[in-house]
Design an enzyme around this catalytic site. Structure first.
Site, PDB file in Angstrom:
ATOM      1  N   ASP A 189      -2.432  10.223   3.508  1.00 21.38           N
ATOM      2  CA  ASP A 189      -3.827   9.837   3.688  1.00 21.38           C
ATOM      3  C   ASP A 189      -4.542  10.901   4.515  1.00 21.38           C
ATOM      4  O   ASP A 189      -4.492  10.893   5.746  1.00 21.38           O
ATOM      5  CB  ASP A 189      -3.907   8.461   4.398  1.00 21.38           C
ATOM      6  CG  ASP A 189      -5.342   7.987   4.573  1.00 21.38           C
ATOM      7  OD1 ASP A 189      -6.251   8.610   3.994  1.00 21.38           O
ATOM      8  OD2 ASP A 189      -5.543   6.980   5.291  1.00 21.38           O
ATOM      9  N   ASP A 194     -11.988   7.142   3.821  1.00 25.41           N
ATOM     10  CA  ASP A 194     -10.758   6.911   4.599  1.00 25.41           C
ATOM     11  C   ASP A 194     -10.370   5.422   4.604  1.00 25.41           C
ATOM     12  O   ASP A 194      -9.265   5.078   5.007  1.00 25.41           O
ATOM     13  CB  ASP A 194     -10.966   7.415   6.031  1.00 25.41           C
ATOM     14  CG  ASP A 194      -9.659   7.609   6.776  1.00 25.41           C
ATOM     15  OD1 ASP A 194      -8.589   7.533   6.118  1.00 25.41           O
ATOM     16  OD2 ASP A 194      -9.705   7.836   8.004  1.00 25.41           O
ATOM     17  N   LYS A 218      -9.670  13.041   8.093  1.00 25.24           N
ATOM     18  CA  LYS A 218      -9.160  12.606   9.389  1.00 25.24           C
ATOM     19  C   LYS A 218      -9.072  13.792  10.349  1.00 25.24           C
ATOM     20  O   LYS A 218      -8.777  14.902   9.917  1.00 25.24           O
ATOM     21  CB  LYS A 218      -7.749  12.018   9.220  1.00 25.24           C
ATOM     22  CG  LYS A 218      -7.717  10.617   8.667  1.00 25.24           C
ATOM     23  CD  LYS A 218      -6.308  10.052   8.723  1.00 25.24           C
ATOM     24  CE  LYS A 218      -6.248   8.686   8.078  1.00 25.24           C
ATOM     25  NZ  LYS A 218      -6.973   7.650   8.846  1.00 25.24           N
ATOM     26  N   LYS A 224       0.865  -1.186   0.000  1.00 25.90           N
ATOM     27  CA  LYS A 224       0.000   0.000   0.000  1.00 25.90           C
ATOM     28  C   LYS A 224       0.898   1.231   0.000  1.00 25.90           C
ATOM     29  O   LYS A 224       1.700   1.418   0.922  1.00 25.90           O
ATOM     30  CB  LYS A 224      -0.904  -0.010   1.246  1.00 25.90           C
ATOM     31  CG  LYS A 224      -1.665   1.302   1.480  1.00 25.90           C
ATOM     32  CD  LYS A 224      -2.575   1.246   2.715  1.00 25.90           C
ATOM     33  CE  LYS A 224      -3.184   2.608   3.032  1.00 25.90           C
ATOM     34  NZ  LYS A 224      -4.019   2.609   4.248  1.00 25.90           N
ATOM     35  N   ASP A 272       1.654   6.441   5.387  1.00 25.91           N
ATOM     36  CA  ASP A 272       0.708   5.488   4.799  1.00 25.91           C
ATOM     37  C   ASP A 272       1.230   4.829   3.517  1.00 25.91           C
ATOM     38  O   ASP A 272       0.530   4.049   2.881  1.00 25.91           O
ATOM     39  CB  ASP A 272      -0.636   6.197   4.542  1.00 25.91           C
ATOM     40  CG  ASP A 272      -1.823   5.290   4.790  1.00 25.91           C
ATOM     41  OD1 ASP A 272      -1.646   4.271   5.486  1.00 25.91           O
ATOM     42  OD2 ASP A 272      -2.918   5.581   4.267  1.00 25.91           O
ATOM     43  N   GLU A 324      -9.313   3.657   2.257  1.00 25.23           N
ATOM     44  CA  GLU A 324      -8.824   3.708   0.870  1.00 25.23           C
ATOM     45  C   GLU A 324      -7.768   2.653   0.574  1.00 25.23           C
ATOM     46  O   GLU A 324      -7.599   2.244  -0.570  1.00 25.23           O
ATOM     47  CB  GLU A 324      -8.279   5.112   0.558  1.00 25.23           C
ATOM     48  CG  GLU A 324      -6.827   5.382   0.995  1.00 25.23           C
ATOM     49  CD  GLU A 324      -6.593   5.259   2.495  1.00 25.23           C
ATOM     50  OE1 GLU A 324      -7.545   5.420   3.263  1.00 25.23           O
ATOM     51  OE2 GLU A 324      -5.437   4.988   2.898  1.00 25.23           O
ATOM     52  N   ARG A 378      -7.589  -0.523   1.321  1.00 24.38           N
ATOM     53  CA  ARG A 378      -8.170  -1.778   0.811  1.00 24.38           C
ATOM     54  C   ARG A 378      -8.614  -1.622  -0.630  1.00 24.38           C
ATOM     55  O   ARG A 378      -8.664  -2.593  -1.377  1.00 24.38           O
ATOM     56  CB  ARG A 378      -9.321  -2.207   1.740  1.00 24.38           C
ATOM     57  CG  ARG A 378     -10.454  -1.239   1.815  1.00 24.38           C
ATOM     58  CD  ARG A 378     -11.344  -1.456   3.041  1.00 24.38           C
ATOM     59  NE  ARG A 378     -10.665  -1.087   4.291  1.00 24.38           N
ATOM     60  CZ  ARG A 378     -11.215  -1.205   5.492  1.00 24.38           C
ATOM     61  NH1 ARG A 378     -12.439  -1.686   5.619  1.00 24.38           N
ATOM     62  NH2 ARG A 378     -10.549  -0.857   6.559  1.00 24.38           N
TER      63      ARG A 378
HETATM   64  N1  BES Z   1      -4.103   4.768   6.862  1.00 25.12           N
HETATM   65  C1  BES Z   1      -5.161   4.465   7.723  1.00 25.12           C
HETATM   66  C2  BES Z   1      -4.794   3.505   8.856  1.00 25.12           C
HETATM   67  C3  BES Z   1      -3.743   3.943   9.811  1.00 25.12           C
HETATM   68  C4  BES Z   1      -4.078   4.409  11.058  1.00 25.12           C
HETATM   69  C5  BES Z   1      -2.410   3.817   9.510  1.00 25.12           C
HETATM   70  C6  BES Z   1      -3.109   4.763  11.966  1.00 25.12           C
HETATM   71  C7  BES Z   1      -1.448   4.176  10.402  1.00 25.12           C
HETATM   72  C8  BES Z   1      -1.791   4.635  11.645  1.00 25.12           C
HETATM   73  C9  BES Z   1      -6.314   3.842   6.940  1.00 25.12           C
HETATM   74  O1  BES Z   1      -6.434   4.223   5.616  1.00 25.12           O
HETATM   75  C10 BES Z   1      -7.560   4.267   7.616  1.00 25.12           C
HETATM   76  O2  BES Z   1      -7.837   5.419   7.640  1.00 25.12           O
HETATM   77  N2  BES Z   1      -8.250   3.327   8.202  1.00 25.12           N
HETATM   78  C11 BES Z   1      -9.434   3.623   8.910  1.00 25.12           C
HETATM   79  C12 BES Z   1     -10.414   2.569   8.513  1.00 25.12           C
HETATM   80  C13 BES Z   1     -11.836   2.908   8.773  1.00 25.12           C
HETATM   81  C14 BES Z   1     -12.292   4.122   8.013  1.00 25.12           C
HETATM   82  C15 BES Z   1     -12.644   1.692   8.363  1.00 25.12           C
HETATM   83  C16 BES Z   1      -9.119   3.556  10.409  1.00 25.12           C
HETATM   84  O3  BES Z   1      -8.261   2.794  10.816  1.00 25.12           O
HETATM   85  O4  BES Z   1      -9.739   4.300  11.144  1.00 25.12           O
HETATM   86 ZN    ZN Z   2      -4.638   4.776   4.720  1.00 24.09          ZN
HETATM   87 ZN    ZN Z   3      -7.488   6.051   5.365  1.00 24.74          ZN
END
Ligand code: BES
Ligand code: ZN
Ligand code: ZN
Length: 486
Positions: free
Chosen positions: A259, A336, A266, A254, A277, A338, A340
């Site tokens: 992000d 967010d 966020k 990824k 990310d 994204e 996946r």
């Molecule tokens: N890039 C984030 C996950 C992340 C969080 C990476 C903290 C590093 C540190 C990912 O794209 C994301 O935002 N995931 C969301 C998923 C949710 C929207 C289903 C999350 O973890 O809140």
């Molecule tokens: Zn992400």
């Molecule tokens: Zn994200």
């Protein structure tokens, strides 16, 4: 930074500081060290050999200063403790502006721990202070580490050290990529970094640009990057370390260079570190570089799924329904989620066009994995159970750990959409890392697959942990050096 083997008497070392590691049972050795009487007496009084306790002196007749580092009780002796103790020694030298350091490699229960000393020390020399403009604010880099070993072991140790140098340089390569600003290490610059690796290591590289991504129908990948001024790319690097074999492993990363969360923006407190990310893609590129340098006998296709999840008037939207490369339609429940999306298309495309026997993806996929496992282990999921077992075992052994999480079918229910085949979000606050993995699984098909959620281990937002630096860590590179070699 130079690393060398020192096979003479440690008393002949002419650098700045020499480090001895002692267990609690080895305190009588203090009398044999090149300390003058006074210093030896104080050492015997003050130094207990307790784990990570130190004793420092320059009160003796030879030039280098001396540091003693405790290894604790012999019965608790293990390689990870030696890595940590070696890391303490280098941190001490850095803080004291000492540039040339010798480490006397301990040998306990006939067990030389050269690898652990080398890894723990070399990895701790890393600094990322290119943005410090005042010279005195910068940490003085370590110039040279000398490993003091027995002469008879020099030949075999030389080879091990060469290998460890390569692995550690790949770890540094990953850290540098992750630590750099997102507007510098943007998608286009990331492709340049990949091209440089390909050119230097003679790897075949194929770059699909944003137009091709759209034209080929990689709509999930395309949509994530659609709001950014930086174009999306899908990059393939091919390393054929075992040409007679047709077997091939795909490593897919990824690579979201930043992000923001997209229109599901966020919040403050979370967004600040989101240059991390792309750590999955950085790890994959670092592993490809390392595999070529170590001449690992495996055929590897390294895939970088690059995009920026930006916010703007071109951004994709919550509620959109997109048709993936596989044909499955996806309801965007949250922009967010994204990672996946880009992985679903990248994995499906790689399987169809490169036909790997095993797919392993690396992704800072979910915050939920940090809630579950913290920073001490990556989450590992997948269908390739034998390979998962191998990775678990190797990871425990070298302390670059993975912890298996389940892929229960029941949680796949949470991804059901009313209007599309699937949605990209499960139930808030419930098994978030698992539903993320299950989403990806829908695009994998029958090919054995492993998913590594590295959100907790790839980046430390709080503090360094011994030889793993704060911010980008380069974790998983050491793990894959051993795994791909086996
Ligand atoms: N890039 C984030 C996950 C992340 C969080 C990476 C903290 C590093 C540190 C990912 O794209 C994301 O935002 N995931 C969301 C998923 C949710 C929207 C289903 C999350 O973890 O809140
Ligand atoms: Zn992400
Ligand atoms: Zn994200």
């Amino acid at each position: 930074m130079k690393t060398i083997l020192f096979t003479q008497d440690p008393k002949d070392y002419k650098g700045d500081i020499i480090v001895y590691f002692l267990t609690q049972e080895q305190l009588s050795l203090i009398d044999k060290l090149p300390l003058d009487k006074n210093a030896a007496n104080i050492a015997k009084k003050d130094f207990t050999g307790e784990f990570l306790k130190t004793f420092f002196t320059h009160l003796h007749t030879i030039t280098p200063r001396i540091l003693l580092v405790g290894l604790g009780e012999e019965k608790n002796f293990n390689c990870e403790n030696v890595r940590k103790a070696s890391s303490i020694a280098i941190s001490f030298a850095k803080q004291s502006n000492l540039e040339n350091i010798a480490l006397v490699v301990p040998s306990i229960k006939q067990n030389s721990c050269f690898e652990a000393v080398a890894e723990g020390s070399i990895l701790t020399t890393y600094n990322f202070d290119k943005y410090k403009t005042e010279e005195k604010q910068k940490k003085k880099p370590i110039k040279e580490i000398s490993f003091v070993i027995q002469k008879e072991k020099a030949k075999e140790t030389e080879l091990i050290l060469k290998k460890i140098d390569v692995i550690c340089n790949s770890v540094f390569f990953v850290r540098d990529l992750v630590n750099e600003n997102a507007d510098i290490m943007n998608t286009t610059e990331f492709v340049e970094a990949a091209k440089k690796v390909a050119y230097e290591k003679k790897l075949k590289i194929t770059v699909l640009d944003q137009k091709q991504i759209k034209k080929l129908g990689l709509n999930l990948h395309y949509s994530v990057g659609q709001g950014s001024k930086y174009p999306s790319y899908l990059v393939f690097l091919e390393y054929n370390g075992n040409p007679p074999s047709r077997e091939k492993v795909a490593l897919i990363g990824k690579g979201i260079t930043f992000d923001t969360g997209g229109l599901n923006l966020k919040p403050s407190g979370i967004i600040e570190t989101m240059r991390e990310d792309m750590a999955g893609a950085a790890t994959v590129l670092g592993i490809a570089k390392m595999a070529a340098e170590l001449k690992i006998k495996k055929n590897i296709v390294a895939v970088l799924a690059l995009a920026e999840n930006a916010i703007g008037n071109e951004s994709f939207k919550p509620g959109d329904v997109l048709t993936s490369y596989s044909g499955l339609t996806v309801e965007i429940a949250n922009t967010d989620a994204e990672g996946r999306l880009v992985l679903a298309d990248a994995i499906n495309y790689t399987i169809k066009n490169y036909k790997p026997d095993l797919v392993i993806d690396f992704a800072t996929l979910t915050g939920a994995i940090v809630v579950a496992l913290g920073h001490e282990a990556a989450g590992i999921f997948g269908t390739a159970s034998q390979e998962i077992e191998k990775l678990k075992e190797i990871g425990e052994g070298i302390h670059d750990r993975v912890w298996e999480m389940p892929l229960y079918d029941e949680y796949a229910e949470d991804l059901k959409s009313e209007i599309a085949d699937i949605k990209n979000l499960g139930i808030k606050g419930s098994a978030g890392s698992i539903t993320g993995a299950l989403f990806i699984k829908k695009f994998v098909g029958e090919t054995p697959w492993i998913h590594l959620d590295i959100a907790g281990v790839a980046f430390y937002d709080d503090k360094p942990r011994f030889y793993n630096s704060k911010s980008g860590t380069g974790n998983c590179v050491r793990l894959f050096a051993k795994y791909l070699e086996d």
